[in-house]
Design a protein around this motif. Structure first.
Motif, PDB file in Angstrom:
ATOM      1  N   PRO A  78      33.184  34.243  33.122  1.00 36.66           N
ATOM      2  CA  PRO A  78      32.050  33.635  33.816  1.00 36.66           C
ATOM      3  C   PRO A  78      32.337  33.456  35.306  1.00 36.66           C
ATOM      4  O   PRO A  78      33.501  33.424  35.733  1.00 36.66           O
ATOM      5  N   ASP A  79      31.289  33.321  36.077  1.00 31.96           N
ATOM      6  CA  ASP A  79      31.417  33.065  37.509  1.00 31.96           C
ATOM      7  C   ASP A  79      31.914  31.630  37.713  1.00 31.96           C
ATOM      8  O   ASP A  79      31.254  30.678  37.289  1.00 31.96           O
ATOM      9  N   TRP A  96      35.173  28.309  31.521  1.00 34.20           N
ATOM     10  CA  TRP A  96      35.364  28.126  32.963  1.00 34.20           C
ATOM     11  C   TRP A  96      36.826  27.870  33.282  1.00 34.20           C
ATOM     12  O   TRP A  96      37.383  28.444  34.220  1.00 34.20           O
ATOM     13  N   GLN A 120      36.220  27.120  42.195  1.00 35.33           N
ATOM     14  CA  GLN A 120      37.447  27.776  42.653  1.00 35.33           C
ATOM     15  C   GLN A 120      38.283  26.893  43.571  1.00 35.33           C
ATOM     16  O   GLN A 120      39.514  26.879  43.497  1.00 35.33           O
ATOM     17  N   SER A 176      33.032  30.548  40.874  1.00 38.09           N
ATOM     18  CA  SER A 176      33.167  30.365  42.324  1.00 38.09           C
ATOM     19  C   SER A 176      32.906  28.927  42.740  1.00 38.09           C
ATOM     20  O   SER A 176      33.532  28.420  43.682  1.00 38.09           O
ATOM     21  N   ARG A 177      32.006  28.246  42.031  1.00 38.91           N
ATOM     22  CA  ARG A 177      31.698  26.855  42.388  1.00 38.91           C
ATOM     23  C   ARG A 177      32.869  25.911  42.132  1.00 38.91           C
ATOM     24  O   ARG A 177      32.932  24.820  42.683  1.00 38.91           O
ATOM     25  N   GLU A 200      33.923  39.388  29.650  1.00 37.95           N
ATOM     26  CA  GLU A 200      33.291  39.214  30.946  1.00 37.95           C
ATOM     27  C   GLU A 200      33.447  37.753  31.336  1.00 37.95           C
ATOM     28  O   GLU A 200      32.719  36.877  30.859  1.00 37.95           O
TER      29      GLU A 200
END
Length: 552
Positions: A102-103, A339, A108, A105-106, A100
Protein backbone atom coordinates in the motif's frame (compact mmCIF):
# COMPACT_ATOMS: atom_id res chain seq x y z
CA UNK A 1 -18.89 -1.02 4.14
CA UNK A 2 -22.39 -0.17 2.87
CA UNK A 3 -24.86 0.74 5.59
CA UNK A 4 -27.31 -2.18 5.32
CA UNK A 5 -28.89 -4.90 7.39
CA UNK A 6 -26.86 -7.84 6.11
CA UNK A 7 -23.61 -8.54 4.29
CA UNK A 8 -22.10 -11.04 1.88
CA UNK A 9 -18.37 -10.99 2.56
CA UNK A 10 -17.00 -12.79 -0.51
CA UNK A 11 -18.42 -13.74 -3.93
CA UNK A 12 -17.88 -17.46 -3.19
CA UNK A 13 -19.73 -17.33 0.15
CA UNK A 14 -23.04 -19.11 0.62
CA UNK A 15 -23.58 -17.62 4.10
CA UNK A 16 -24.74 -14.08 4.88
CA UNK A 17 -24.03 -12.07 8.05
CA UNK A 18 -26.75 -10.16 9.89
CA UNK A 19 -25.60 -6.63 10.74
CA UNK A 20 -28.68 -5.97 12.85
CA UNK A 21 -31.49 -8.07 14.29
CA UNK A 22 -33.49 -9.34 11.31
CA UNK A 23 -37.18 -10.13 11.99
CA UNK A 24 -38.98 -13.21 10.73
CA UNK A 25 -40.52 -12.56 7.36
CA UNK A 26 -37.84 -10.10 6.18
CA UNK A 27 -36.94 -10.54 2.54
CA UNK A 28 -33.28 -10.35 1.46
CA UNK A 29 -32.13 -10.15 -2.15
CA UNK A 30 -28.59 -11.45 -2.67
CA UNK A 31 -27.62 -11.34 -6.32
CA UNK A 32 -30.24 -13.38 -8.14
CA UNK A 33 -31.41 -15.06 -4.95
CA UNK A 34 -34.34 -13.93 -2.82
CA UNK A 35 -34.24 -15.13 0.77
CA UNK A 36 -37.20 -14.96 3.15
CA UNK A 37 -36.45 -15.40 6.84
CA UNK A 38 -38.72 -17.90 8.59
CA UNK A 39 -37.31 -16.98 12.01
CA UNK A 40 -35.58 -13.98 13.59
CA UNK A 41 -31.82 -13.79 13.00
CA UNK A 42 -29.88 -11.91 15.66
CA UNK A 43 -27.16 -9.43 14.71
CA UNK A 44 -23.69 -11.00 14.23
CA UNK A 45 -25.14 -14.41 13.31
CA UNK A 46 -25.06 -16.14 9.93
CA UNK A 47 -27.90 -17.31 7.72
CA UNK A 48 -28.10 -19.64 4.75
CA UNK A 49 -28.12 -17.89 1.36
CA UNK A 50 -29.59 -21.02 -0.26
CA UNK A 51 -30.99 -24.41 0.71
CA UNK A 52 -28.40 -26.81 2.12
CA UNK A 53 -28.60 -30.58 2.17
CA UNK A 54 -26.90 -32.67 4.85
CA UNK A 55 -23.14 -32.70 4.17
CA UNK A 56 -23.10 -29.52 2.06
CA UNK A 57 -20.09 -27.26 2.52
CA UNK A 58 -20.51 -23.79 4.02
CA UNK A 59 -18.31 -20.86 2.98
CA UNK A 60 -17.57 -17.51 4.66
CA UNK A 61 -14.74 -15.07 3.82
CA UNK A 62 -14.29 -17.23 0.73
CA UNK A 63 -13.09 -20.25 2.77
CA UNK A 64 -14.67 -23.47 4.02
CA UNK A 65 -15.95 -22.94 7.57
CA UNK A 66 -18.27 -25.90 8.15
CA UNK A 67 -20.58 -28.60 6.87
CA UNK A 68 -24.33 -28.95 7.27
CA UNK A 69 -25.36 -31.64 9.77
CA UNK A 70 -28.90 -31.58 8.41
CA UNK A 71 -30.99 -29.89 5.77
CA UNK A 72 -31.00 -26.10 6.29
CA UNK A 73 -33.55 -23.99 4.40
CA UNK A 74 -32.69 -20.76 2.61
CA UNK A 75 -32.71 -17.98 5.23
CA UNK A 76 -32.22 -20.45 8.07
CA UNK A 77 -30.07 -19.64 11.11
CA UNK A 78 -26.62 -21.25 11.24
CA UNK A 79 -26.00 -22.70 14.70
CA UNK A 80 -24.12 -25.49 16.49
CA UNK A 81 -27.06 -27.86 16.10
CA UNK A 82 -27.08 -27.83 12.30
CA UNK A 83 -23.43 -27.14 11.41
CA UNK A 84 -20.14 -28.85 12.28
CA UNK A 85 -16.61 -27.48 11.93
CA UNK A 86 -14.82 -28.24 8.67
CA UNK A 87 -11.64 -26.80 7.15
CA UNK A 88 -9.69 -27.27 3.94
CA UNK A 89 -6.57 -29.42 3.96
CA UNK A 90 -3.25 -27.77 3.25
CA UNK A 91 0.25 -28.58 2.09
CA UNK A 92 3.57 -26.81 2.52
CA UNK A 93 3.74 -25.66 -1.07
CA UNK A 94 4.01 -21.98 -1.80
CA UNK A 95 1.75 -20.14 -4.13
CA UNK A 96 2.18 -16.64 -5.56
CA UNK A 97 3.86 -14.28 -3.08
CA UNK A 98 3.69 -11.09 -5.14
CA UNK A 99 2.27 -8.22 -3.05
CA UNK A 100 1.27 -4.76 -4.08
CA UNK A 101 2.37 -2.81 -1.00
CA UNK A 102 0.00 0.00 0.00
CA UNK A 103 0.95 3.65 -0.39
CA UNK A 104 2.54 4.73 2.90
CA UNK A 105 3.87 8.12 1.85
CA UNK A 106 1.71 9.83 4.47
CA UNK A 107 3.46 7.82 7.20
CA UNK A 108 6.99 7.72 5.75
CA UNK A 109 8.36 10.60 7.81
CA UNK A 110 6.27 10.04 10.95
CA UNK A 111 8.06 9.34 14.22
CA UNK A 112 7.20 8.29 17.72
CA UNK A 113 9.11 9.22 20.85
CA UNK A 114 10.77 6.09 22.18
CA UNK A 115 13.59 4.74 24.33
CA UNK A 116 16.59 3.80 22.17
CA UNK A 117 18.54 0.69 23.25
CA UNK A 118 22.15 -0.24 22.52
CA UNK A 119 21.12 -3.05 20.15
CA UNK A 120 19.23 -0.60 17.92
CA UNK A 121 15.73 -1.49 19.12
CA UNK A 122 13.38 1.18 20.46
CA UNK A 123 11.04 0.86 23.41
CA UNK A 124 7.63 2.43 23.79
CA UNK A 125 8.16 2.30 27.57
CA UNK A 126 11.03 2.00 30.05
CA UNK A 127 10.46 -0.62 32.75
CA UNK A 128 12.60 -2.46 35.28
CA UNK A 129 11.72 -6.12 35.92
CA UNK A 130 11.75 -8.17 39.12
CA UNK A 131 11.71 -11.84 38.05
CA UNK A 132 11.54 -15.05 40.11
CA UNK A 133 13.12 -18.06 38.43
CA UNK A 134 10.83 -20.32 40.45
CA UNK A 135 7.46 -20.01 42.16
CA UNK A 136 9.14 -20.41 45.57
CA UNK A 137 10.35 -16.81 45.18
CA UNK A 138 6.92 -15.29 44.48
CA UNK A 139 6.40 -14.17 48.08
CA UNK A 140 9.79 -12.44 48.13
CA UNK A 141 8.86 -10.69 44.90
CA UNK A 142 5.62 -9.48 46.49
CA UNK A 143 7.56 -8.24 49.52
CA UNK A 144 9.83 -6.23 47.23
CA UNK A 145 6.77 -4.85 45.46
CA UNK A 146 5.34 -3.65 48.77
CA UNK A 147 8.65 -2.05 49.69
CA UNK A 148 9.28 -0.18 46.44
CA UNK A 149 6.22 0.59 44.32
CA UNK A 150 4.40 3.15 46.43
CA UNK A 151 7.49 4.80 47.86
CA UNK A 152 8.96 5.31 44.39
CA UNK A 153 5.72 6.86 43.13
CA UNK A 154 4.40 4.02 40.99
CA UNK A 155 1.00 3.66 42.68
CA UNK A 156 -1.96 3.24 40.36
CA UNK A 157 -3.39 6.31 38.75
CA UNK A 158 -6.98 7.55 39.06
CA UNK A 159 -8.58 4.16 39.56
CA UNK A 160 -11.88 4.14 41.41
CA UNK A 161 -11.56 1.71 44.30
CA UNK A 162 -14.24 -0.35 46.00
CA UNK A 163 -14.43 1.23 49.45
CA UNK A 164 -16.26 -0.88 52.05
CA UNK A 165 -15.57 1.38 55.04
CA UNK A 166 -19.12 2.80 54.84
CA UNK A 167 -20.51 -0.75 54.82
CA UNK A 168 -18.41 -1.67 57.87
CA UNK A 169 -19.50 1.39 59.82
CA UNK A 170 -23.18 0.85 59.03
CA UNK A 171 -22.96 -2.85 59.98
CA UNK A 172 -21.23 -2.08 63.28
CA UNK A 173 -23.92 0.50 64.01
CA UNK A 174 -26.58 -2.20 63.66
CA UNK A 175 -27.91 -1.40 60.18
CA UNK A 176 -30.37 -3.89 58.73
CA UNK A 177 -29.93 -5.67 55.38
CA UNK A 178 -32.06 -3.16 53.48
CA UNK A 179 -29.85 -0.29 54.68
CA UNK A 180 -26.67 -2.17 53.75
CA UNK A 181 -28.05 -2.86 50.26
CA UNK A 182 -28.53 0.86 49.75
CA UNK A 183 -24.87 1.76 50.39
CA UNK A 184 -22.69 2.27 47.29
CA UNK A 185 -19.18 0.81 47.77
CA UNK A 186 -18.03 2.75 44.68
CA UNK A 187 -18.66 6.08 46.38
CA UNK A 188 -15.25 6.00 48.05
CA UNK A 189 -12.16 8.03 47.29
CA UNK A 190 -10.14 7.90 44.13
CA UNK A 191 -6.78 6.17 44.34
CA UNK A 192 -4.17 8.54 42.92
CA UNK A 193 -0.60 8.19 41.79
CA UNK A 194 2.08 9.77 43.94
CA UNK A 195 2.68 13.43 43.16
CA UNK A 196 6.09 12.74 41.66
CA UNK A 197 8.12 9.70 40.69
CA UNK A 198 11.58 9.39 42.14
CA UNK A 199 12.76 8.23 38.69
CA UNK A 200 10.66 10.15 36.14
CA UNK A 201 12.19 8.41 33.10
CA UNK A 202 11.41 4.92 34.43
CA UNK A 203 7.79 4.07 33.70
CA UNK A 204 7.53 1.47 36.41
CA UNK A 205 8.82 -1.68 38.10
CA UNK A 206 7.07 -4.83 36.91
CA UNK A 207 6.87 -8.15 38.77
CA UNK A 208 6.57 -11.38 36.75
CA UNK A 209 5.30 -13.90 39.31
CA UNK A 210 4.41 -17.34 37.91
CA UNK A 211 3.93 -20.99 38.93
CA UNK A 212 6.87 -22.47 36.99
CA UNK A 213 10.60 -23.07 37.28
CA UNK A 214 10.49 -26.44 39.02
CA UNK A 215 8.40 -29.58 39.35
CA UNK A 216 7.57 -29.75 35.65
CA UNK A 217 9.53 -31.10 32.72
CA UNK A 218 13.01 -29.89 31.84
CA UNK A 219 11.43 -28.55 28.65
CA UNK A 220 9.12 -26.36 30.77
CA UNK A 221 12.14 -24.86 32.55
CA UNK A 222 13.92 -24.26 29.24
CA UNK A 223 10.90 -22.57 27.67
CA UNK A 224 10.37 -20.45 30.78
CA UNK A 225 13.97 -19.22 30.66
CA UNK A 226 13.67 -18.45 26.95
CA UNK A 227 10.51 -16.49 27.65
CA UNK A 228 12.06 -14.57 30.56
CA UNK A 229 15.07 -13.79 28.38
CA UNK A 230 12.63 -12.40 25.84
CA UNK A 231 11.12 -10.13 28.47
CA UNK A 232 14.52 -8.89 29.66
CA UNK A 233 15.61 -8.14 26.08
CA UNK A 234 12.28 -6.58 25.08
CA UNK A 235 12.99 -2.97 24.03
CA UNK A 236 10.50 -1.74 26.64
CA UNK A 237 12.77 -3.05 29.44
CA UNK A 238 15.85 -1.32 30.87
CA UNK A 239 17.05 -4.30 32.92
CA UNK A 240 16.04 -6.86 35.53
CA UNK A 241 16.55 -8.22 39.00
CA UNK A 242 16.38 -12.04 39.01
CA UNK A 243 15.61 -14.00 42.19
CA UNK A 244 16.64 -17.64 42.36
CA UNK A 245 16.09 -20.11 45.18
CA UNK A 246 19.06 -22.17 44.03
CA UNK A 247 17.86 -25.75 43.63
CA UNK A 248 15.15 -25.40 40.98
CA UNK A 249 15.16 -26.63 37.37
CA UNK A 250 15.27 -23.10 35.93
CA UNK A 251 18.85 -22.34 36.94
CA UNK A 252 20.56 -18.97 36.50
CA UNK A 253 22.98 -20.35 33.84
CA UNK A 254 19.96 -21.52 31.81
CA UNK A 255 18.61 -17.96 31.73
CA UNK A 256 22.07 -16.56 30.98
CA UNK A 257 22.44 -18.94 28.04
CA UNK A 258 19.06 -17.82 26.69
CA UNK A 259 20.15 -14.19 27.00
CA UNK A 260 23.47 -14.79 25.26
CA UNK A 261 21.63 -16.24 22.23
CA UNK A 262 20.01 -12.85 21.77
CA UNK A 263 23.33 -11.12 21.08
CA UNK A 264 23.58 -7.43 21.91
CA UNK A 265 19.99 -7.43 23.19
CA UNK A 266 21.08 -9.86 25.91
CA UNK A 267 23.70 -7.46 27.27
CA UNK A 268 21.26 -5.44 29.38
CA UNK A 269 22.04 -5.03 33.10
CA UNK A 270 20.75 -8.02 35.09
CA UNK A 271 21.12 -8.49 38.84
CA UNK A 272 21.24 -12.17 39.90
CA UNK A 273 20.50 -13.13 43.53
CA UNK A 274 20.29 -16.64 45.01
CA UNK A 275 18.45 -17.07 48.29
CA UNK A 276 20.18 -20.29 49.35
CA UNK A 277 23.48 -18.37 49.32
CA UNK A 278 22.15 -15.55 51.54
CA UNK A 279 22.44 -15.20 55.31
CA UNK A 280 18.71 -14.73 55.83
CA UNK A 281 15.56 -13.94 53.90
CA UNK A 282 15.61 -10.42 55.34
CA UNK A 283 19.16 -9.85 54.07
CA UNK A 284 18.23 -11.38 50.71
CA UNK A 285 15.31 -8.98 50.20
CA UNK A 286 17.28 -5.99 51.45
CA UNK A 287 20.09 -6.73 48.98
CA UNK A 288 17.59 -7.06 46.14
CA UNK A 289 15.95 -3.74 47.00
CA UNK A 290 19.23 -1.84 47.34
CA UNK A 291 20.77 -3.20 44.13
CA UNK A 292 17.55 -2.55 42.22
CA UNK A 293 17.42 1.02 43.52
CA UNK A 294 20.98 1.64 42.33
CA UNK A 295 20.14 0.16 38.91
CA UNK A 296 17.11 2.46 38.65
CA UNK A 297 19.35 5.49 39.07
CA UNK A 298 21.08 4.45 35.84
CA UNK A 299 17.92 3.40 33.99
CA UNK A 300 16.58 6.88 34.68
CA UNK A 301 19.28 8.35 32.39
CA UNK A 302 17.46 7.02 29.31
CA UNK A 303 15.03 9.53 27.80
CA UNK A 304 12.61 9.46 24.88
CA UNK A 305 13.88 10.47 21.43
CA UNK A 306 12.36 10.36 17.91
CA UNK A 307 12.19 6.96 16.20
CA UNK A 308 10.70 5.94 12.82
CA UNK A 309 7.55 3.83 12.68
CA UNK A 310 9.71 0.99 11.34
CA UNK A 311 10.89 0.55 14.94
CA UNK A 312 7.43 -0.67 15.97
CA UNK A 313 6.93 -4.39 16.54
CA UNK A 314 3.16 -4.72 16.78
CA UNK A 315 1.50 -7.75 18.37
CA UNK A 316 -1.83 -8.69 16.77
CA UNK A 317 -4.22 -10.29 19.26
CA UNK A 318 -7.94 -11.00 19.59
CA UNK A 319 -10.04 -12.32 22.43
CA UNK A 320 -13.67 -12.36 23.46
CA UNK A 321 -14.38 -12.23 19.71
CA UNK A 322 -17.87 -11.88 18.25
CA UNK A 323 -19.52 -12.11 14.86
CA UNK A 324 -18.43 -8.55 14.04
CA UNK A 325 -14.74 -8.98 14.93
CA UNK A 326 -13.85 -10.24 11.45
CA UNK A 327 -15.85 -7.44 9.80
CA UNK A 328 -14.58 -4.37 11.64
CA UNK A 329 -11.84 -4.56 14.29
CA UNK A 330 -9.73 -7.27 12.66
CA UNK A 331 -9.66 -5.80 9.12
CA UNK A 332 -8.97 -2.33 10.60
CA UNK A 333 -5.97 -3.84 12.39
CA UNK A 334 -5.06 -5.73 9.22
CA UNK A 335 -4.85 -2.45 7.33
CA UNK A 336 -2.50 -1.05 9.99
CA UNK A 337 -0.45 -4.28 9.73
CA UNK A 338 -0.06 -3.78 5.98
CA UNK A 339 0.99 -0.15 6.41
CA UNK A 340 3.49 -1.12 9.09
CA UNK A 341 4.92 -3.94 6.96
CA UNK A 342 5.30 -1.54 4.03
CA UNK A 343 7.22 0.80 6.37
CA UNK A 344 9.59 -2.08 7.33
CA UNK A 345 7.95 -2.46 10.72
CA UNK A 346 7.12 -5.86 12.23
CA UNK A 347 3.47 -6.90 12.69
CA UNK A 348 3.22 -10.25 14.51
CA UNK A 349 0.23 -12.58 14.10
CA UNK A 350 -0.08 -15.22 16.83
CA UNK A 351 -2.74 -17.69 18.11
CA UNK A 352 -2.13 -20.71 15.86
CA UNK A 353 -5.36 -22.56 16.88
CA UNK A 354 -7.17 -19.56 15.38
CA UNK A 355 -5.49 -19.96 12.00
CA UNK A 356 -7.16 -23.33 11.43
CA UNK A 357 -8.77 -23.31 8.00
CA UNK A 358 -6.68 -20.48 6.56
CA UNK A 359 -3.33 -22.32 6.64
CA UNK A 360 -3.00 -22.61 2.88
CA UNK A 361 -3.55 -18.91 2.27
CA UNK A 362 -0.80 -18.10 4.79
CA UNK A 363 1.50 -20.77 3.34
CA UNK A 364 0.98 -19.21 -0.08
CA UNK A 365 2.19 -15.89 1.36
CA UNK A 366 5.43 -17.29 2.85
CA UNK A 367 8.53 -15.79 1.24
CA UNK A 368 10.49 -19.07 1.18
CA UNK A 369 9.71 -22.81 1.05
CA UNK A 370 11.49 -23.20 4.39
CA UNK A 371 9.06 -20.78 6.06
CA UNK A 372 6.10 -22.57 4.49
CA UNK A 373 7.37 -25.91 5.80
CA UNK A 374 8.01 -24.52 9.28
CA UNK A 375 4.52 -23.04 9.54
CA UNK A 376 2.85 -26.22 8.29
CA UNK A 377 4.96 -28.31 10.68
CA UNK A 378 4.08 -26.20 13.70
CA UNK A 379 0.38 -26.25 12.83
CA UNK A 380 0.32 -30.02 12.33
CA UNK A 381 2.25 -30.69 15.55
CA UNK A 382 -0.09 -28.42 17.51
CA UNK A 383 -3.20 -30.01 15.98
CA UNK A 384 -1.90 -33.54 16.58
CA UNK A 385 -1.12 -32.74 20.23
CA UNK A 386 -4.66 -31.47 20.74
CA UNK A 387 -6.15 -34.54 19.06
CA UNK A 388 -3.97 -36.84 21.17
CA UNK A 389 -5.68 -35.71 24.37
CA UNK A 390 -9.17 -36.02 22.92
CA UNK A 391 -9.60 -32.39 21.92
CA UNK A 392 -8.76 -30.48 18.74
CA UNK A 393 -8.90 -27.08 17.09
CA UNK A 394 -12.62 -27.68 16.49
CA UNK A 395 -13.13 -27.12 20.25
CA UNK A 396 -11.53 -23.68 20.19
CA UNK A 397 -14.63 -21.41 20.05
CA UNK A 398 -15.70 -20.42 23.57
CA UNK A 399 -19.33 -20.24 24.75
CA UNK A 400 -19.14 -16.46 24.33
CA UNK A 401 -17.83 -16.79 20.77
CA UNK A 402 -20.67 -19.17 19.86
CA UNK A 403 -23.34 -17.06 21.55
CA UNK A 404 -22.27 -14.07 19.46
CA UNK A 405 -22.09 -15.73 16.07
CA UNK A 406 -18.78 -17.63 15.80
CA UNK A 407 -20.10 -21.15 15.38
CA UNK A 408 -17.01 -23.09 14.20
CA UNK A 409 -13.26 -22.70 14.65
CA UNK A 410 -12.76 -22.19 10.91
CA UNK A 411 -15.35 -19.40 10.97
CA UNK A 412 -13.55 -17.82 13.92
CA UNK A 413 -10.13 -18.30 12.28
CA UNK A 414 -11.16 -16.79 8.94
CA UNK A 415 -12.06 -13.57 10.75
CA UNK A 416 -9.13 -13.66 13.16
CA UNK A 417 -6.55 -14.01 10.36
CA UNK A 418 -7.65 -10.66 8.93
CA UNK A 419 -5.58 -8.99 11.66
CA UNK A 420 -2.50 -9.99 9.65
CA UNK A 421 -3.48 -8.00 6.57
CA UNK A 422 -2.47 -9.18 3.11
CA UNK A 423 1.33 -8.90 3.06
CA UNK A 424 3.90 -11.68 2.57
CA UNK A 425 5.03 -13.73 5.57
CA UNK A 426 8.58 -12.64 6.39
CA UNK A 427 9.21 -15.14 9.20
CA UNK A 428 7.65 -18.00 11.16
CA UNK A 429 8.55 -18.27 14.84
CA UNK A 430 8.03 -20.85 17.52
CA UNK A 431 7.03 -19.73 21.01
CA UNK A 432 9.52 -17.27 22.60
CA UNK A 433 11.66 -16.96 19.46
CA UNK A 434 12.64 -13.30 18.90
CA UNK A 435 11.17 -11.25 16.07
CA UNK A 436 13.97 -10.00 13.81
CA UNK A 437 12.55 -9.73 10.28
CA UNK A 438 10.65 -6.68 8.97
CA UNK A 439 7.24 -7.59 7.58
CA UNK A 440 4.51 -9.94 8.79
CA UNK A 441 5.69 -12.56 11.30
CA UNK A 442 3.72 -15.64 12.39
CA UNK A 443 4.28 -16.61 16.05
CA UNK A 444 3.16 -19.95 17.48
CA UNK A 445 1.14 -19.30 20.63
CA UNK A 446 -2.10 -20.68 22.06
CA UNK A 447 -5.37 -18.88 21.43
CA UNK A 448 -5.61 -18.33 25.19
CA UNK A 449 -5.58 -14.55 25.53
CA UNK A 450 -2.97 -14.13 28.25
CA UNK A 451 -0.70 -16.99 27.18
CA UNK A 452 -0.67 -15.42 23.72
CA UNK A 453 -0.05 -11.80 24.80
CA UNK A 454 2.63 -13.12 27.17
CA UNK A 455 4.29 -14.79 24.18
CA UNK A 456 4.02 -11.71 21.96
CA UNK A 457 5.83 -9.60 24.56
CA UNK A 458 8.43 -12.34 25.03
CA UNK A 459 9.20 -12.29 21.30
CA UNK A 460 9.87 -8.56 21.34
CA UNK A 461 6.61 -6.73 20.59
CA UNK A 462 6.70 -3.18 21.91
CA UNK A 463 2.97 -2.58 21.29
CA UNK A 464 -0.02 -4.95 21.19
CA UNK A 465 -3.46 -4.29 19.73
CA UNK A 466 -6.13 -6.57 21.15
CA UNK A 467 -9.43 -6.72 19.26
CA UNK A 468 -12.56 -7.84 21.10
CA UNK A 469 -16.28 -8.08 20.49
CA UNK A 470 -17.36 -9.13 23.98
CA UNK A 471 -14.85 -7.21 26.12
CA UNK A 472 -11.82 -8.19 28.21
CA UNK A 473 -9.57 -6.32 30.67
CA UNK A 474 -6.44 -8.21 29.51
CA UNK A 475 -3.12 -6.33 29.64
CA UNK A 476 0.60 -7.04 29.87
CA UNK A 477 3.26 -5.98 32.41
CA UNK A 478 5.71 -4.41 29.93
CA UNK A 479 3.85 -3.81 26.66
CA UNK A 480 0.97 -1.34 26.24
CA UNK A 481 -2.11 -3.31 25.15
CA UNK A 482 -4.61 -1.28 23.13
CA UNK A 483 -8.13 -2.74 23.34
CA UNK A 484 -10.21 -2.24 20.19
CA UNK A 485 -13.93 -3.07 20.16
CA UNK A 486 -15.67 -4.53 17.13
CA UNK A 487 -18.93 -2.73 17.93
CA UNK A 488 -19.89 0.60 19.46
CA UNK A 489 -22.31 -0.96 21.95
CA UNK A 490 -19.35 -2.66 23.66
CA UNK A 491 -17.25 0.51 23.55
CA UNK A 492 -20.01 2.42 25.34
CA UNK A 493 -20.91 -0.32 27.80
CA UNK A 494 -17.33 -1.12 28.85
CA UNK A 495 -15.68 2.23 28.23
CA UNK A 496 -13.35 1.74 31.20
CA UNK A 497 -11.51 -1.11 29.42
CA UNK A 498 -11.86 -0.18 25.72
CA UNK A 499 -9.39 2.23 24.08
CA UNK A 500 -10.57 2.38 20.48
CA UNK A 501 -13.83 1.60 18.70
CA UNK A 502 -14.06 0.01 15.24
CA UNK A 503 -17.85 -0.03 15.47
CA UNK A 504 -18.34 2.85 12.98
CA UNK A 505 -17.25 0.41 10.26
CA UNK A 506 -20.32 -1.74 11.00
CA UNK A 507 -22.77 1.18 10.93
CA UNK A 508 -21.25 2.62 7.76
CA UNK A 509 -20.14 5.80 9.51
CA UNK A 510 -16.49 5.06 8.67
CA UNK A 511 -14.49 3.01 6.18
CA UNK A 512 -11.92 0.42 7.22
CA UNK A 513 -9.09 2.58 5.85
CA UNK A 514 -10.26 5.76 7.60
CA UNK A 515 -10.64 4.00 10.94
CA UNK A 516 -7.23 2.32 10.47
CA UNK A 517 -5.60 5.71 9.94
CA UNK A 518 -7.12 6.91 13.21
CA UNK A 519 -5.91 3.77 14.95
CA UNK A 520 -2.35 4.27 13.71
CA UNK A 521 -2.38 7.84 15.01
CA UNK A 522 -3.55 6.51 18.37
CA UNK A 523 -0.73 3.92 18.38
CA UNK A 524 1.84 6.66 17.76
CA UNK A 525 0.51 8.54 20.80
CA UNK A 526 0.66 5.41 22.99
CA UNK A 527 4.16 4.55 21.73
CA UNK A 528 5.28 8.09 22.57
CA UNK A 529 3.92 7.98 26.11
CA UNK A 530 1.39 10.72 25.37
CA UNK A 531 -1.53 8.33 25.82
CA UNK A 532 -1.99 5.54 28.35
CA UNK A 533 -4.16 2.49 27.71
CA UNK A 534 -7.07 1.32 29.82
CA UNK A 535 -5.12 -1.77 30.86
CA UNK A 536 -2.24 0.42 32.04
CA UNK A 537 -4.57 2.64 34.06
CA UNK A 538 -6.18 -0.43 35.63
CA UNK A 539 -2.82 -2.04 36.44
CA UNK A 540 -3.78 -5.10 34.36
CA UNK A 541 -0.40 -6.88 34.31
CA UNK A 542 -1.30 -10.37 33.06
CA UNK A 543 1.57 -12.85 32.71
CA UNK A 544 0.98 -16.58 32.05
CA UNK A 545 3.81 -18.57 30.43
CA UNK A 546 2.75 -21.39 28.12
CA UNK A 547 4.06 -24.75 29.34
CA UNK A 548 3.68 -26.22 25.84
CA UNK A 549 0.93 -28.54 26.95
CA UNK A 550 -2.32 -28.44 25.00
CA UNK A 551 -3.88 -25.02 25.44
CA UNK A 552 -6.36 -23.73 22.87
Amino acid sequence: MVNQSWLKLHPEDNLLVALRDLPAGEVITSGERTVTLSKEIKAKHKLAERDFAEGDKLYLYGVLVGKALEAIPSGGLIHTGNVVHAAETYQAKQGETHWEAPDVSRWQDRHFMGYHRKDGSVGTANYWLIIPLVFCENRNVETIREAMVDQLGYGRKEVRTVDISSLIKAYQAGADEATLRGIDPLAGKQENEKDQRVFPNVDGIKFLTHDGGCGGTRQDAQVLCELLAGYITNPNVAGATVLSLGCQNAQIPLLQAALSKRGAAGEKPVIYLEQQQSRSERDFIAEAVKKTFLALTKANHCTRAPAPLSALTLGLECGGSDGFSGLSANPVLGQVSDWLAALNGKPVLAEFPELNGVEQSLINRCRTPELAEKFAGLMRAYSDAAEAVGSGFKNNPSPGNIRDGLITDAMKSAGAARKGGTGPVADVLDYAEPVTQPGLNLLCTPGNDVESTTGLAGSGCNLIVFTTGLGTPTGNPIVPVIKMSSNTSLANRMSDIIDFDAGPVITGASSIEARAAQLLEFLVDVASGRQTTAAQRLGQDDFIPWKRGVSL
